[in-house]
Design an enzyme around this catalytic site. Structure first.
Site, PDB file in Angstrom:
ATOM      1  N   SER A 132      71.922  49.871 -10.074  1.00 18.07           N
ATOM      2  CA  SER A 132      70.755  50.278  -9.685  1.00 18.07           C
ATOM      3  C   SER A 132      70.836  51.286  -8.761  1.00 18.07           C
ATOM      4  CB  SER A 132      70.081  48.953  -8.916  1.00 18.07           C
ATOM      5  OG  SER A 132      68.687  49.494  -8.192  1.00 18.07           O
ATOM      6  N   TYR A 186      71.146  41.458  -3.043  1.00 23.97           N
ATOM      7  CA  TYR A 186      70.878  42.118  -4.255  1.00 23.97           C
ATOM      8  C   TYR A 186      71.613  43.763  -4.121  1.00 23.97           C
ATOM      9  CZ  TYR A 186      68.522  45.101  -7.947  1.00 23.97           C
ATOM     10  OH  TYR A 186      68.118  45.772  -9.138  1.00 23.97           O
TER      11      TYR A 186
END
Length: 264
Positions: free
Chosen positions: A151, A165
């Site tokens: 990401s 995350y």
């Protein structure tokens, strides 16, 4: 574009439950270039995606499994080889959260150990588990393509309340680079893709608003991410390894990310 660049290849894709997600888009993209595919998700909906692929004439096998369970993942890898003879491509798309759960948004000081461990497990350990399950076969055959979905969040930018995350996605990039060095002379390439704002069925109002303020003025699509994954999974990318390729419409290039009418 339909070609046969992946004819004779077998791919395994994780995170294939949602009909509007990146995992299913990736499975379809690989199949469209001729690959047979194995698909896995923790949700029963993976079998719906299997039926949709079969209707398209794709040779496909679905698995319902928890990617944080090492033994279950190894069993899936063994079954894939028994069914297809080999696995050439591994696309680790699963992450963030899975059906029936929500991503954890808490400041670091408020996180419990259980919440931290859960987020690291589904976003990083899951990728480690699948790689360990499928990589030995790739090394034995002298060929493999591994594509991990990282990401922009974590490796390049961050958001408050997403520390586990961010840590996990940054960890995927580190894992990708280290593994690329380990396997570079063994016929296996390892790369990552780093999506920005991508419109899926799980996108929030805030995420879609953020997408409108990218240089391209829109969210990306799962299909656009899938096409990048497919390129890295093909021999068209044979001299690319250890990279984390951003696909975010240019969003991280800009310092100002507010409404365009107030600046640019």
């Amino acid at each position: 574009m339909k070609t046969e660049l992946l004819k004779g290849k077998t791919a395994f894709v994780t995170g294939v439950a949602s009909e509007s997600g990146m995992g299913f888009a990736t499975a379809k993209a690989l199949a469209n270039w001729g690959a047979s595919v194995g698909i896995l998700d923790i949700s029963d909906r993976v079998f719906d995606r299997e039926m949709e692929l079969k209707v398209r004439g794709v040779e496909v096998m679905a698995f319902k499994a928890d990617l944080t369970d090492r033994q279950t993942v190894r069993e899936a890898a063994k079954t894939m080889v028994e069914r297809f003879g080999k696995v050439d491509i591994l696309a680790n798309v699963a992450g963030m959260a899975y059906f029936g759960t929500e991503e954890i948004f808490k400041n670091l000081v408020d996180l419990s150990e259980k919440e931290w461990d859960f987020s690291i497990a589904i976003n990083l350990k899951s990728t480690f588990n699948t790689i360990q399950a499928f990589l030995p076969g790739m090394i034995d055959q002298g060929y493999g393509r591994i594509v991990n979905v990282s990401s922009v969040t974590g490796p390049l930018v961050a958001n408050p309340g997403e520390s586990p995350y961010c840590a996990a996605k940054a960890g995927i990039v580190g894992l990708t680079k280290a593994l690329a060095i380990e396997t570079g002379k063994l016929g296996v390439t390892v790369n990552a893709v780093a999506p920005g704002w991508i419109k899926t069925g799980a996108s929030t109002e805030g995420e879609l608003a953020g997408a409108e303020n990218t240089p391209m003025g829109r969210a990306g699509t799962p299909e656009e991410v899938a096409q990048l994954i497919r390129f890295l999974a093909s021999d068209e990318s044979s001299y690319i390894t250890g990279q984390n390729i951003v696909i975010d419409g240019g969003n991280i290039l800009q310092e100002y990310k507010g409404p365009s009418e107030l600046y640019y």
